[in-house]
Scaffold this active site. Structure first.
Site, PDB file in Angstrom:
ATOM      1  CE  LYS A   1       4.424  -0.066   2.541  1.00  0.00           C
ATOM      2  NZ  LYS A   1       3.513  -0.788   1.678  1.00  0.00           N
ATOM      3  CB  THR A   2       2.918  -0.036   6.554  1.00  0.00           C
ATOM      4  OG1 THR A   2       1.485  -0.124   6.638  1.00  0.00           O
ATOM      5  CG2 THR A   2       3.494  -0.371   7.922  1.00  0.00           C
TER       6      THR A   2
ATOM      7  N   GLY B   1       0.816  -1.220   0.000  1.00  0.00           N
ATOM      8  CA  GLY B   1       0.000   0.000   0.000  1.00  0.00           C
ATOM      9  C   GLY B   1       0.845   1.263   0.000  1.00  0.00           C
TER      10      GLY B   1
ATOM     11  CG  ASP C   1       3.427 -10.124   5.131  1.00  0.00           C
ATOM     12  OD1 ASP C   1       3.928 -10.631   6.160  1.00  0.00           O
ATOM     13  OD2 ASP C   1       2.217 -10.152   4.871  1.00  0.00           O
TER      14      ASP C   1
ATOM     15  CG  ASP D   1      -1.696  -0.540   8.117  1.00  0.00           C
ATOM     16  OD1 ASP D   1      -2.248   0.451   7.603  1.00  0.00           O
ATOM     17  OD2 ASP D   1      -1.924  -1.702   7.747  1.00  0.00           O
TER      18      ASP D   1
ATOM     19  NE  ARG E   1      -2.278  -4.379  -0.982  1.00  0.00           N
ATOM     20  CZ  ARG E   1      -1.723  -3.848   0.104  1.00  0.00           C
ATOM     21  NH1 ARG E   1      -0.677  -4.432   0.656  1.00  0.00           N
ATOM     22  NH2 ARG E   1      -2.208  -2.748   0.627  1.00  0.00           N
TER      23      ARG E   1
HETATM   24  P1  FBP Z   1       0.546  -1.947   3.560  1.00  0.00           P
HETATM   25  O1  FBP Z   1       0.537  -2.807   4.785  1.00  0.00           O
HETATM   26  O2  FBP Z   1       0.940  -2.670   2.344  1.00  0.00           O
HETATM   27  O3  FBP Z   1       1.348  -0.695   3.777  1.00  0.00           O
HETATM   28  O4  FBP Z   1      -0.946  -1.446   3.304  1.00  0.00           O
HETATM   29  C1  FBP Z   1      -1.682  -0.857   4.290  1.00  0.00           C
HETATM   30  C2  FBP Z   1      -3.126  -0.593   3.913  1.00  0.00           C
HETATM   31  O5  FBP Z   1      -3.304   0.765   3.601  1.00  0.00           O
HETATM   32  C3  FBP Z   1      -4.059  -1.030   5.031  1.00  0.00           C
HETATM   33  O6  FBP Z   1      -4.224  -0.025   5.994  1.00  0.00           O
HETATM   34  C4  FBP Z   1      -5.326  -1.355   4.305  1.00  0.00           C
HETATM   35  O7  FBP Z   1      -6.100  -2.304   4.999  1.00  0.00           O
HETATM   36  C5  FBP Z   1      -4.822  -1.928   3.003  1.00  0.00           C
HETATM   37  O8  FBP Z   1      -3.541  -1.360   2.787  1.00  0.00           O
HETATM   38  C6  FBP Z   1      -5.707  -1.634   1.832  1.00  0.00           C
HETATM   39  O9  FBP Z   1      -5.214  -2.306   0.724  1.00  0.00           O
HETATM   40  P2  FBP Z   1      -5.523  -1.950  -0.793  1.00  0.00           P
HETATM   41  O10 FBP Z   1      -4.686  -0.771  -1.153  1.00  0.00           O
HETATM   42  O11 FBP Z   1      -5.086  -3.152  -1.531  1.00  0.00           O
HETATM   43  O12 FBP Z   1      -6.971  -1.637  -0.887  1.00  0.00           O
END
Ligand code: FBP
Length: 549
Positions: free
Chosen positions: A200-201, A79, A174, A203, A143
């Site tokens: 990165k994230t 993400g 991951d 979250d 992803r």
């Molecule tokens: P990452 O863990 O890859 O940084 O993604 C975080 C996130 O934004 C989460 O908060 C959310 O649940 C998910 O990605 C949403 O995924 P997508 O962009 O595939 O809709």
């Protein structure tokens, strides 16, 4: 590309960085390290990269530089998170400083770009277009998981073709786990390719004793908090709505908690606490309804409720229901498909175990449908699609109606629901993220120059002024433990959930009763990019509280 006034002004922002990185540096190695747990298993799985020391960069008298240029590849994985472009700019400036003939290649749309040999060279012109901007659009993200030997070998073909000696993977837990597996593999076959990770994230769940925070968390939380603050001011002006606001963050509740610290809402649910207290959905609904009723007694028929995205999966009873549904539908999909739409709910109720059947029957129609119809390609319920904010708003209303009949509640209850997630992921990075990311990228290039592999770029002491930040590298194996994934034990980086005995949660818990009943809203306003440092450079509240002993 036409640009806004802020984009133009921001392009010339020079990220602040650790003083040490401004001059010549040399790596200082600490003692050998161990993984957080399961040491024997992890050591066996990573014979070439286990136990390496923590690296800290120190000032050096020797002129820094590489005799030969180094070609580096970079991948954005998962993400979006504000600041990714600055990591890439930091790598670029770092490797050019080491040798002006070094080159940087970006793999397109995430790890798949490496496997499919889709790349572009990132030249100075391109990098300059993206300095201090949000988004991952410079090369895109994806992803695809880099897990298989065939993918590693396919990737190596293009790395060799482009004479790339190091690969930087910018990703979450991951992706960094996979970076470590890749580093180990390339080392085991003497491929001559170093692999470095960057945390990165949005979250905020990739952090530990060595990694203070993942980038993007700061900016995303500031964006959401601005909007929550605005809603709170609206709600305190009109005094007629309860706002139920779901916040992104797949699993951990760091985002919801940080936003609560920044805005002081009436209610913030923390999934980790719900799980620890073994609460049911009914308990969560009762807790919210109790606060609504208490505020109503004071004539305050308005308020805000923050809900973390991952809540449902932390409610033990819901977890059990979802597991049984997954299992049941996996074996009876054909029969379920034959049932008429209007009869599906009753069909499921008749098939589940009594306890789960009761919970399922108590769910609003829409949520019950989401639990059986919206399934991912593996047949699992797509928990992130469940509109928890609507579910809770509806269930609290039902509870209050009951209480009204019993004479226990006299207020008015009108709700508005929101989901904040994508709004924050590509925002222009805050000064904190712009500085932190640039430093992470620059540090990655220093780790490459030092010949390291299997390390995550690390920048610490970030609640101090940037000049005092500490740059270095952490062996990724150090962050690993063994966890069950898809039925088998796998080495993975431990995900950081909200610690209930940590300072951020404790601060929240010691204030929440007051915030619930009184109206103590804070209005953080929009991110400020230019101005006094106390307005522009503040790190997240979570980080500030964590750094307090
Ligand atoms: P990452 O863990 O890859 O940084 O993604 C975080 C996130 O934004 C989460 O908060 C959310 O649940 C998910 O990605 C949403 O995924 P997508 O962009 O595939 O809709």
């Amino acid at each position: 590309m036409s640009k806004s006034a802020l984009q133009i002004a921001r392009a010339s922002y020079v990220p602040k960085m650790p003083q040490v990185l401004r001059g010549n540096v040399q790596p200082k190695e600490g003692a050998a390290t161990e993984s957080v747990s399961d040491q024997e298993e992890i050591k066996k799985l990573f014979p070439n990269t286990y136990g390496m020391p923590i690296i800290t960069f120190e000032e050096s008298q020797r002129e820094m530089g590489l005799e030969n240029p180094v070609n580096v590849g970079v991948i954005l994985s998962g993400g979006q998170a504000p600041g990714g472009h600055n990591v890439i700019a930091g790598i670029f400036d770092g490797i050019k400083r080491l040798n002006p003939d070094s080159r940087l290649y970006g793999f397109i749309l995430g790890p798949a770009g490496l496997v499919n040999h889709e790349y572009k060279e990132l030249t100075a012109d391109i990098i300059d277009e993206y300095r201090n901007t949000g988004g991952f659009d410079i090369i895109g993200s994806g992803r695809t998981k880099l897990e298989e030997k065939e993918q590693f070998d396919k990737g190596l073909e293009i790395l060799k073709k482009l004479n790339i000696g190091a690969l930087v993977i910018i990703g979450g837990d991951d992706s960094n786990t996979n970076a470590c597996v890749l580093a180990e593999y390339y080392k085991s076959i003497n491929a001559g390719v170093q692999v470095i990770g960057c945390p990165k994230t949005i979250d905020g769940d990739l952090k530990n004793d060595q990694i203070e925070t993942s980038f993007g968390f700061d900016t995303a939380c500031k964006v959401y908090s601005e909007m929550i603050g605005n809603i709170q001011r609206d709600c305190n002006s009109a005094r007629k709505y309860w706002h139920f606001i779901k916040l992104m963050g797949r699993s951990a509740s760091h985002i919801a908690l940080e936003c609560a610290l920044q805005t002081q809402p009436n209610i913030c649910i923390v999934s980790e606490e719900v799980e620890a207290k073994q609460q049911s959905l009914d308990d969560v609904v009762n807790d919210i309804a109790t606060i609504v009723a208490k505020r109503a007694e004071k004539g305050l028929n308005f308020g805000t409720v923050l809900i973390p995205e991952g809540l449902i999966e932390f409610i033990p009873a819901m977890k059990a229901l979802i597991a049984e549904l997954n299992d049941f539908l996996a074996h009876n999909q054909a029969e379920f498909d034959m049932v008429r739409r209007s009869g599906k709910r009753d069909y499921i109720i008749s098939k589940l175990s009594p306890k789960n059947s009761e919970i399922y029957a108590s769910l609003p129609e829409t949520v019950a449908r989401q639990l059986t119809l919206d399934r991912d390609p593996h047949g699992n319920v797509q928990v992130s699609l469940i509109e928890t904010e609507k579910l809770l708003a509806e269930m609290v209303k039902t509870r209050l109606d009951e209480w009204k009949k019993e004479g226990k509640y006299k207020g008015k209850f009108a709700t508005i629901t929101h989901f904040f997630g994508y709004e924050g992921r590509c925002a222009t990075p805050s000064n904190y993220d712009a500085d932190y990311c640039y430093s992470l990228g620059y540090t990655a290039s220093m780790l490459i120059a030092a010949g390291k592999t299997g390390y995550m770029s690390s920048v610490r002491n970030t609640t101090a002024p940037a000049s005092e930040w500490i740059a270095g590298g952490i062996p990724i194996t150090m962050m690993m433990n063994m966890e069950r994934r898809h039925g088998a034990m796998k080495p993975v980086i431990q995900k950081a959930l909200v610690k209930l005995d940590g300072n951020p949660f404790r601060y929240f818990a010691s204030n929440r009763e007051k915030w619930a009943i009184e109206t103590s809203y804070l209005y953080p306003g929009p991110i400020q990019y230019f101005g006094p440092t106390e307005v522009c450079d503040q790190p997240s509240k979570t980080l500030q509280l964590e750094q307090k002993s």
